[in-house]
Write an enzyme that holds these catalytic residues in place. Structure first.
Site, PDB file in Angstrom:
ATOM      1  N   ARG A 145       1.453   8.503   3.627  1.00  0.00           N
ATOM      2  CA  ARG A 145       0.898   7.419   4.435  1.00  0.00           C
ATOM      3  C   ARG A 145       0.273   8.031   5.687  1.00  0.00           C
ATOM      4  O   ARG A 145       0.617   9.143   6.081  1.00  0.00           O
ATOM      5  CB  ARG A 145       1.987   6.424   4.843  1.00  0.00           C
ATOM      6  CG  ARG A 145       2.664   5.730   3.664  1.00  0.00           C
ATOM      7  CD  ARG A 145       3.755   4.775   4.151  1.00  0.00           C
ATOM      8  NE  ARG A 145       4.378   4.042   3.046  1.00  0.00           N
ATOM      9  CZ  ARG A 145       5.443   4.452   2.379  1.00  0.00           C
ATOM     10  NH1 ARG A 145       6.024   5.598   2.722  1.00  0.00           N
ATOM     11  NH2 ARG A 145       5.945   3.730   1.385  1.00  0.00           N
ATOM     12  N   LYS A 170       8.600   4.888   5.582  1.00  0.00           N
ATOM     13  CA  LYS A 170       8.738   3.434   5.572  1.00  0.00           C
ATOM     14  C   LYS A 170      10.151   3.059   5.155  1.00  0.00           C
ATOM     15  O   LYS A 170      10.691   3.576   4.184  1.00  0.00           O
ATOM     16  CB  LYS A 170       7.721   2.810   4.605  1.00  0.00           C
ATOM     17  CG  LYS A 170       7.548   1.317   4.766  1.00  0.00           C
ATOM     18  CD  LYS A 170       6.377   0.824   3.951  1.00  0.00           C
ATOM     19  CE  LYS A 170       6.147  -0.653   4.183  1.00  0.00           C
ATOM     20  NZ  LYS A 170       4.978  -1.145   3.400  1.00  0.00           N
ATOM     21  N   HIS A 276      -5.728   5.305   3.691  1.00  0.00           N
ATOM     22  CA  HIS A 276      -4.838   4.896   2.600  1.00  0.00           C
ATOM     23  C   HIS A 276      -5.502   5.071   1.238  1.00  0.00           C
ATOM     24  O   HIS A 276      -4.808   5.153   0.216  1.00  0.00           O
ATOM     25  CB  HIS A 276      -4.394   3.448   2.795  1.00  0.00           C
ATOM     26  CG  HIS A 276      -2.991   3.187   2.335  1.00  0.00           C
ATOM     27  ND1 HIS A 276      -1.875   3.774   2.919  1.00  0.00           N
ATOM     28  CD2 HIS A 276      -2.502   2.435   1.312  1.00  0.00           C
ATOM     29  CE1 HIS A 276      -0.784   3.369   2.289  1.00  0.00           C
ATOM     30  NE2 HIS A 276      -1.139   2.573   1.317  1.00  0.00           N
ATOM     31  N   ARG A 279      -4.187   8.096  -0.408  1.00  0.00           N
ATOM     32  CA  ARG A 279      -2.864   7.907  -1.027  1.00  0.00           C
ATOM     33  C   ARG A 279      -3.007   7.188  -2.372  1.00  0.00           C
ATOM     34  O   ARG A 279      -2.373   7.562  -3.353  1.00  0.00           O
ATOM     35  CB  ARG A 279      -1.975   7.119  -0.071  1.00  0.00           C
ATOM     36  CG  ARG A 279      -0.574   6.808  -0.568  1.00  0.00           C
ATOM     37  CD  ARG A 279       0.226   6.221   0.584  1.00  0.00           C
ATOM     38  NE  ARG A 279       1.346   5.402   0.171  1.00  0.00           N
ATOM     39  CZ  ARG A 279       2.573   5.861  -0.049  1.00  0.00           C
ATOM     40  NH1 ARG A 279       2.828   7.150   0.072  1.00  0.00           N
ATOM     41  NH2 ARG A 279       3.558   5.036  -0.393  1.00  0.00           N
ATOM     42  N   HIS A 302       8.187   4.612  -2.819  1.00  0.00           N
ATOM     43  CA  HIS A 302       8.269   3.173  -3.078  1.00  0.00           C
ATOM     44  C   HIS A 302       9.693   2.788  -3.462  1.00  0.00           C
ATOM     45  O   HIS A 302      10.297   3.417  -4.329  1.00  0.00           O
ATOM     46  CB  HIS A 302       7.332   2.769  -4.225  1.00  0.00           C
ATOM     47  CG  HIS A 302       5.878   2.774  -3.849  1.00  0.00           C
ATOM     48  ND1 HIS A 302       4.860   2.821  -4.782  1.00  0.00           N
ATOM     49  CD2 HIS A 302       5.280   2.722  -2.632  1.00  0.00           C
ATOM     50  CE1 HIS A 302       3.697   2.802  -4.153  1.00  0.00           C
ATOM     51  NE2 HIS A 302       3.920   2.748  -2.857  1.00  0.00           N
ATOM     52  N   TYR A 311      -0.919   0.882  -9.856  1.00  0.00           N
ATOM     53  CA  TYR A 311      -1.861   1.961 -10.174  1.00  0.00           C
ATOM     54  C   TYR A 311      -2.156   2.045 -11.669  1.00  0.00           C
ATOM     55  O   TYR A 311      -3.154   2.643 -12.064  1.00  0.00           O
ATOM     56  CB  TYR A 311      -1.337   3.293  -9.641  1.00  0.00           C
ATOM     57  CG  TYR A 311      -1.207   3.295  -8.149  1.00  0.00           C
ATOM     58  CD1 TYR A 311      -2.336   3.239  -7.343  1.00  0.00           C
ATOM     59  CD2 TYR A 311       0.041   3.306  -7.524  1.00  0.00           C
ATOM     60  CE1 TYR A 311      -2.223   3.211  -5.950  1.00  0.00           C
ATOM     61  CE2 TYR A 311       0.151   3.272  -6.140  1.00  0.00           C
ATOM     62  CZ  TYR A 311      -0.978   3.221  -5.362  1.00  0.00           C
ATOM     63  OH  TYR A 311      -0.869   3.172  -3.996  1.00  0.00           O
TER      64      TYR A 311
END
Length: 331
Positions: A145, A170, A276, A279, A302, A311
């Site tokens: 990120r 995150k 982003h 990424r 994640h 994706y």
């Protein structure tokens, strides 16, 4: 202590990121301002309940037409206020159940660059922005990120094991990601530059690294170590937040974004390219190379697999990789 200061203190105790703290304070302020405008006076949150929260959220959805993610953030901030900040003053079920009109969050496919487009973008960084070019290569190469690239420290780069340590990502979670072999030499040079800059800063009395609060309290001596210096530092010294002298913070995230946009223009890319996007492209290219979705989930950090699954919709091996029946016709 004022209410917004209370929100800040509780957020910090729960180790929320600075951006989350600022966002929660802003939403609490907007919530109270909304009801001040309606009532003609300030009303303490204890005077406001489910009906008032519904009215505010409906206002966001109807009048301001905010995105679903924005409204969800507002809900989280206000629920946090009642559940954690004012928990000792109010009954546990103070808000009860509320059924506000929720803004729908559209399903947006991520923008992904082809391998050739990524190469063109990275080659388009000029010599004046060489640091930003290395940041972009590291972001794409490790699937990071923007905040993770900007906040990376020298000690987070393990050149021998070819690993990147992402600390307090995150959700305040640590993880490891891949360090591209092609970046080992450029990173060695970058670390050497950080060391040189560190020596210059020490001569100016600004050699101490900016530490996270928890580290500053437990290991204040860590500020004297090279490993705690930012890998990508700001170009100029700034005043410390406590007012005790100067320091060198991390590279400016907005300036990094601008450098990417300018590089995309020079590369002739018509797609909207942000940090982003790198990424997104990392994850999609790994999927197209045959790596399993669980591995990609771990590399991206994640928590929920469904977040990574998006994706599969843009990878050339997914739905868009199907051969169209039109191509089987002789037109």
């Amino acid at each position: 202590m004022k209410l917004l200061e209370q929100v800040q203190m509780v957020c910090l105790r729960r180790r929320y990121s600075p951006k989350t703290v600022q966002a929660y304070q802003r939403w609490v302020k907007e919530y109270l301002q909304f009801h001040r405008n309606k009532a003609g006076r300030w009303r303490h949150p204890r005077e406001l309940g489910a009906a008032e929260l519904e009215a505010f959220l409906n206002h966001l959805a109807r009048q301001r037409r905010v995105a679903g993610s924005t409204q969800n953030q507002a809900v989280n901030a206000i629920v946090f206020l009642y559940k954690h900040v004012l928990a000792d003053e109010l009954a546990e079920d103070h808000l009860g159940r509320f059924a506000a009109e929720r803004a729908k969050r559209p399903k947006v496919m991520p923008t992904v660059l082809s391998v050739d487009e990524v190469k063109r973008l990275l080659d388009a960084f000029d010599s004046a922005n060489s640091q930003y070019g290395l940041m972009a290569r590291l972001q794409y190469g490790g699937g990071l990120r923007r905040s993770e690239v900007v906040n990376m420290r020298v000690m987070d780069v393990d050149l021998d094991r070819q690993m990147l340590m992402v600390r307090h990502g995150k959700g305040a979670k640590d993880r490891a990601s891949v360090l591209p072999a092609t970046l080992i030499e450029p990173l060695k040079k970058q670390i050497a530059q950080v060391r040189t800059q560190w020596e210059r800063d020490k001569a100016k009395g600004a050699g101490d690294a900016v530490l996270p609060d928890a580290v500053a309290n437990k290991q204040p001596s860590a500020a004297k170590r090279l490993g705690w210096r930012y890998l990508f530092a700001a170009r100029s010294l700034t005043e410390r937040e406590d007012g005790n002298g100067l320091c060198r913070k991390h590279a400016n995230a907005s300036a990094y974004d601008r450098a990417i946009s300018e590089a995309a223009k020079r590369a002739g890319l018509e797609k909207k390219v942000t940090s982003h996007t790198l990424r997104h492209s990392f994850a999609t290219h790994l999927l197209e190379s045959g790596y399993d979705i669980r591995t990609i989930q771990e590399l991206l950090g994640h928590e929920d697999l469904s977040t990574t699954m998006i994706y599969t919709h843009v990878a050339a091996t997914g739905p868009v990789g199907v051969r169209s029946p039109l191509d089987n016709l002789s037109v």
